[in-house]
Write a protein that holds these residues in place. Structure first.
Motif, mmCIF file in Angstrom:
data_model
loop_
_atom_site.group_PDB
_atom_site.id
_atom_site.type_symbol
_atom_site.label_atom_id
_atom_site.label_comp_id
_atom_site.label_asym_id
_atom_site.label_seq_id
_atom_site.Cartn_x
_atom_site.Cartn_y
_atom_site.Cartn_z
ATOM 1 N N CYS A 69 -6.926 0.153 -0.768
ATOM 2 C CA CYS A 69 -6.408 0.066 0.594
ATOM 3 C C CYS A 69 -7.622 -0.085 1.503
ATOM 4 N N TRP B 60 -7.258 -1.820 -7.286
ATOM 5 C CA TRP B 60 -6.459 -2.048 -6.076
ATOM 6 C C TRP B 60 -6.954 -1.050 -5.033
ATOM 7 N N LEU C 231 -2.408 -4.239 -0.820
ATOM 8 C CA LEU C 231 -3.692 -3.757 -1.325
ATOM 9 C C LEU C 231 -4.601 -4.950 -1.605
ATOM 10 N N CYS D 285 0.829 -1.195 0.000
ATOM 11 C CA CYS D 285 0.000 0.000 0.000
ATOM 12 C C CYS D 285 0.870 1.254 0.000
ATOM 13 N N VAL E 233 -6.771 2.921 -4.857
ATOM 14 C CA VAL E 233 -5.428 3.369 -5.218
ATOM 15 C C VAL E 233 -5.291 3.473 -6.733
#
Length: 121
Positions: A104, A102, A90, A79, A111
């Motif tokens: 977090c 992806w 992630l 991350c 992301v």
């Protein structure tokens, strides 16, 4: 024949997206490329069994590669949001759906799309 071509296109696209994300994290090596190829082969079989799942292939290959990299090398992709003091991977969302990203989970933020980890906006 068109269904076979669509499957191959989906698999090649998934391979390219995951390879781009591996390259963005500087973790492309013969071993990780082999993990991608194994995941793609497995998902080829999976889509043969469930053709309606073709739009989900990229996210599933991403998850398969992430699991394989974890088993052999460690967390990936790390991350970039939470920083080095809290290293965690992630997640791919949706777990089974089109247009995978992806995410977090700790910060609750997207992301990037799968395949765009190295893309600056």
């Amino acid at each position: 024949m068109d269904e076979v071509n669509a499957l191959e296109q989906a698999l090649h696209a998934a391979r390219a997206l995951i390879m781009a994300d591996l390259a963005a994290g500087d973790v492309v090596a013969p071993e990780t490329v082999s993990l991608v190829e194994e995941a793609v082969a497995h998902r080829r079989w999976w889509v043969d069994q469930w053709p309606d799942g073709m739009p989900f292939v990229a996210g599933l290959v991403a998850q398969d590669v992430q699991d394989a990299v974890l088993e052999q090398y460690g967390r990936w992709p790390l991350c970039p949001v939470c920083g080095p003091d809290d290293p965690h991977a992630l997640d791919v969302e949706p777990e089974l759906g089109p247009d995978p990203h992806w995410v977090c989970a700790k910060a609750g933020v997207v992301v990037s799309r799968v395949g765009e980890l190295g893309v600056r906006r």
